[in-house]
Design a protein around this motif. Structure first.
Motif, PDB file in Angstrom:
ATOM      1  N   LEU A  81     -47.126  41.575 -46.253  1.00 22.08           N
ATOM      2  CA  LEU A  81     -45.995  41.820 -45.355  1.00 22.08           C
ATOM      3  C   LEU A  81     -45.820  40.680 -44.357  1.00 22.08           C
ATOM      4  O   LEU A  81     -44.700  40.235 -44.096  1.00 22.08           O
ATOM      5  CB  LEU A  81     -46.174  43.147 -44.622  1.00 22.08           C
ATOM      6  CG  LEU A  81     -46.006  44.399 -45.485  1.00 22.08           C
ATOM      7  CD1 LEU A  81     -46.448  45.639 -44.725  1.00 22.08           C
ATOM      8  CD2 LEU A  81     -44.568  44.535 -45.945  1.00 22.08           C
ATOM      9  N   ALA A  82     -46.928  40.193 -43.812  1.00 22.90           N
ATOM     10  CA  ALA A  82     -46.858  39.083 -42.863  1.00 22.90           C
ATOM     11  C   ALA A  82     -46.316  37.834 -43.544  1.00 22.90           C
ATOM     12  O   ALA A  82     -45.476  37.118 -42.982  1.00 22.90           O
ATOM     13  CB  ALA A  82     -48.227  38.814 -42.253  1.00 22.90           C
ATOM     14  N   ALA A  83     -46.766  37.572 -44.765  1.00 22.81           N
ATOM     15  CA  ALA A  83     -46.275  36.400 -45.497  1.00 22.81           C
ATOM     16  C   ALA A  83     -44.788  36.543 -45.801  1.00 22.81           C
ATOM     17  O   ALA A  83     -44.027  35.573 -45.698  1.00 22.81           O
ATOM     18  CB  ALA A  83     -47.065  36.222 -46.789  1.00 22.81           C
ATOM     19  N   GLY A  84     -44.353  37.742 -46.144  1.00 24.83           N
ATOM     20  CA  GLY A  84     -42.938  37.976 -46.419  1.00 24.83           C
ATOM     21  C   GLY A  84     -42.093  37.784 -45.172  1.00 24.83           C
ATOM     22  O   GLY A  84     -41.024  37.179 -45.229  1.00 24.83           O
ATOM     23  N   LEU A  85     -42.558  38.271 -44.029  1.00 19.89           N
ATOM     24  CA  LEU A  85     -41.822  38.096 -42.778  1.00 19.89           C
ATOM     25  C   LEU A  85     -41.761  36.628 -42.382  1.00 19.89           C
ATOM     26  O   LEU A  85     -40.732  36.139 -41.924  1.00 19.89           O
ATOM     27  CB  LEU A  85     -42.458  38.918 -41.663  1.00 19.89           C
ATOM     28  CG  LEU A  85     -42.290  40.437 -41.773  1.00 19.89           C
ATOM     29  CD1 LEU A  85     -43.085  41.141 -40.677  1.00 19.89           C
ATOM     30  CD2 LEU A  85     -40.823  40.819 -41.690  1.00 19.89           C
ATOM     31  N   GLN A  86     -42.882  35.923 -42.582  1.00 20.34           N
ATOM     32  CA  GLN A  86     -42.916  34.496 -42.253  1.00 20.34           C
ATOM     33  C   GLN A  86     -41.926  33.738 -43.123  1.00 20.34           C
ATOM     34  O   GLN A  86     -41.194  32.875 -42.649  1.00 20.34           O
ATOM     35  CB  GLN A  86     -44.322  33.945 -42.449  1.00 20.34           C
ATOM     36  CG  GLN A  86     -44.443  32.481 -42.088  1.00 20.34           C
ATOM     37  CD  GLN A  86     -45.871  31.965 -42.262  1.00 20.34           C
ATOM     38  OE1 GLN A  86     -46.790  32.727 -42.558  1.00 20.34           O
ATOM     39  NE2 GLN A  86     -46.044  30.685 -42.098  1.00 20.34           N
ATOM     40  N   ARG A  87     -41.862  34.074 -44.418  1.00 16.71           N
ATOM     41  CA  ARG A  87     -40.918  33.426 -45.319  1.00 16.71           C
ATOM     42  C   ARG A  87     -39.477  33.703 -44.907  1.00 16.71           C
ATOM     43  O   ARG A  87     -38.627  32.817 -44.954  1.00 16.71           O
ATOM     44  CB  ARG A  87     -41.158  33.898 -46.750  1.00 16.71           C
ATOM     45  CG  ARG A  87     -41.454  32.746 -47.671  1.00 16.71           C
ATOM     46  CD  ARG A  87     -41.703  33.183 -49.074  1.00 16.71           C
ATOM     47  NE  ARG A  87     -43.000  33.845 -49.135  1.00 16.71           N
ATOM     48  CZ  ARG A  87     -43.297  34.866 -49.917  1.00 16.71           C
ATOM     49  NH1 ARG A  87     -42.404  35.337 -50.738  1.00 16.71           N
ATOM     50  NH2 ARG A  87     -44.479  35.396 -49.923  1.00 16.71           N
ATOM     51  N   LEU A  88     -39.202  34.934 -44.497  1.00 19.96           N
ATOM     52  CA  LEU A  88     -37.854  35.266 -44.026  1.00 19.96           C
ATOM     53  C   LEU A  88     -37.482  34.453 -42.794  1.00 19.96           C
ATOM     54  O   LEU A  88     -36.357  33.961 -42.683  1.00 19.96           O
ATOM     55  CB  LEU A  88     -37.761  36.761 -43.706  1.00 19.96           C
ATOM     56  CG  LEU A  88     -37.601  37.699 -44.887  1.00 19.96           C
ATOM     57  CD1 LEU A  88     -37.655  39.147 -44.415  1.00 19.96           C
ATOM     58  CD2 LEU A  88     -36.305  37.434 -45.607  1.00 19.96           C
ATOM     59  N   GLU A  90     -38.728  31.514 -41.915  1.00 21.79           N
ATOM     60  CA  GLU A  90     -38.551  30.117 -42.316  1.00 21.79           C
ATOM     61  C   GLU A  90     -37.205  29.910 -42.988  1.00 21.79           C
ATOM     62  O   GLU A  90     -36.519  28.921 -42.747  1.00 21.79           O
ATOM     63  CB  GLU A  90     -39.682  29.690 -43.247  1.00 21.79           C
ATOM     64  CG  GLU A  90     -41.027  29.575 -42.558  1.00 21.79           C
ATOM     65  CD  GLU A  90     -42.170  29.376 -43.535  1.00 21.79           C
ATOM     66  OE1 GLU A  90     -41.933  29.339 -44.770  1.00 21.79           O
ATOM     67  OE2 GLU A  90     -43.316  29.267 -43.068  1.00 21.79           O
ATOM     68  N   THR A  91     -36.794  30.847 -43.835  1.00 25.65           N
ATOM     69  CA  THR A  91     -35.500  30.758 -44.507  1.00 25.65           C
ATOM     70  C   THR A  91     -34.366  30.822 -43.491  1.00 25.65           C
ATOM     71  O   THR A  91     -33.404  30.062 -43.567  1.00 25.65           O
ATOM     72  CB  THR A  91     -35.354  31.889 -45.539  1.00 25.65           C
ATOM     73  OG1 THR A  91     -36.431  31.803 -46.470  1.00 25.65           O
ATOM     74  CG2 THR A  91     -34.039  31.799 -46.280  1.00 25.65           C
ATOM     75  N   SER A  92     -34.513  31.706 -42.520  1.00 26.95           N
ATOM     76  CA  SER A  92     -33.500  31.842 -41.470  1.00 26.95           C
ATOM     77  C   SER A  92     -33.423  30.564 -40.635  1.00 26.95           C
ATOM     78  O   SER A  92     -32.332  30.087 -40.305  1.00 26.95           O
ATOM     79  CB  SER A  92     -33.831  33.038 -40.586  1.00 26.95           C
ATOM     80  OG  SER A  92     -32.932  33.117 -39.514  1.00 26.95           O
ATOM     81  N   ASP A  93     -34.590  29.987 -40.299  1.00 25.05           N
ATOM     82  CA  ASP A  93     -34.615  28.739 -39.524  1.00 25.05           C
ATOM     83  C   ASP A  93     -33.946  27.605 -40.291  1.00 25.05           C
ATOM     84  O   ASP A  93     -33.182  26.827 -39.730  1.00 25.05           O
ATOM     85  CB  ASP A  93     -36.055  28.347 -39.174  1.00 25.05           C
ATOM     86  CG  ASP A  93     -36.675  29.279 -38.145  1.00 25.05           C
ATOM     87  OD1 ASP A  93     -35.926  30.062 -37.516  1.00 25.05           O
ATOM     88  OD2 ASP A  93     -37.907  29.230 -37.973  1.00 25.05           O
ATOM     89  N   ARG A  94     -34.229  27.503 -41.599  1.00 27.09           N
ATOM     90  CA  ARG A  94     -33.625  26.452 -42.418  1.00 27.09           C
ATOM     91  C   ARG A  94     -32.112  26.621 -42.499  1.00 27.09           C
ATOM     92  O   ARG A  94     -31.361  25.659 -42.421  1.00 27.09           O
ATOM     93  CB  ARG A  94     -34.231  26.445 -43.821  1.00 27.09           C
ATOM     94  CG  ARG A  94     -35.407  25.518 -43.921  1.00 27.09           C
ATOM     95  CD  ARG A  94     -35.874  25.352 -45.350  1.00 27.09           C
ATOM     96  NE  ARG A  94     -37.139  26.077 -45.438  1.00 27.09           N
ATOM     97  CZ  ARG A  94     -37.404  27.059 -46.276  1.00 27.09           C
ATOM     98  NH1 ARG A  94     -36.529  27.438 -47.146  1.00 27.09           N
ATOM     99  NH2 ARG A  94     -38.563  27.663 -46.261  1.00 27.09           N
ATOM    100  N   ALA A  95     -31.665  27.858 -42.637  1.00 24.97           N
ATOM    101  CA  ALA A  95     -30.221  28.111 -42.698  1.00 24.97           C
ATOM    102  C   ALA A  95     -29.559  27.735 -41.394  1.00 24.97           C
ATOM    103  O   ALA A  95     -28.456  27.174 -41.386  1.00 24.97           O
ATOM    104  CB  ALA A  95     -29.965  29.581 -43.027  1.00 24.97           C
TER     105      ALA A  95
END
Length: 103
Positions: A81-88, A90-95
């Protein structure tokens, strides 16, 4: 009559292989088994199996596990769950960066 086509699919001739629920339960059990193998937990879930209840609904039986196994599974879920939230994030930051906006 016994050979009448309307009587061919009574409860006595019903098979779990005739239902999509059986295959869904089996596929989910296989996916879970594979994940448990990768996590080194294959011996910790001796009751894992696909099943159908009396109504023909597919189920995945996890069975009983030791407290240590439950703790390990809980930790794996927390990490996932933590890895999934971190990925979300990072994706939001990149966008945001791609649009020329700052956070």
């Amino acid at each position: 009559m016994r050979d009448d086509p309307t009587h061919r699919h009574d409860a006595a001739t019903w098979s779990p292989l005739d239902t999509d629920d059986w295959y869904a339960a089996r596929n989910a059990t296989t996916a879970l088994r594979d994940a448990l193998l990768r996590a080194g937990l294959e011996k910790d879930f001796p009751y894992l199996r696909a099943d159908l209840n009396a109504f023909g609904h597919g189920l995945v039986e996890l069975g009983r596990v030791s407290p240590a196994t439950a703790e390990r599974l809980a930790e794996l879920l927390r990490l996932a769950l933590a890895a999934g939230l971190q990925r979300l994030e990072e994706t939001s930051d990149r966008a945001t960066e791609d649009r020329g906006l700052t956070k």
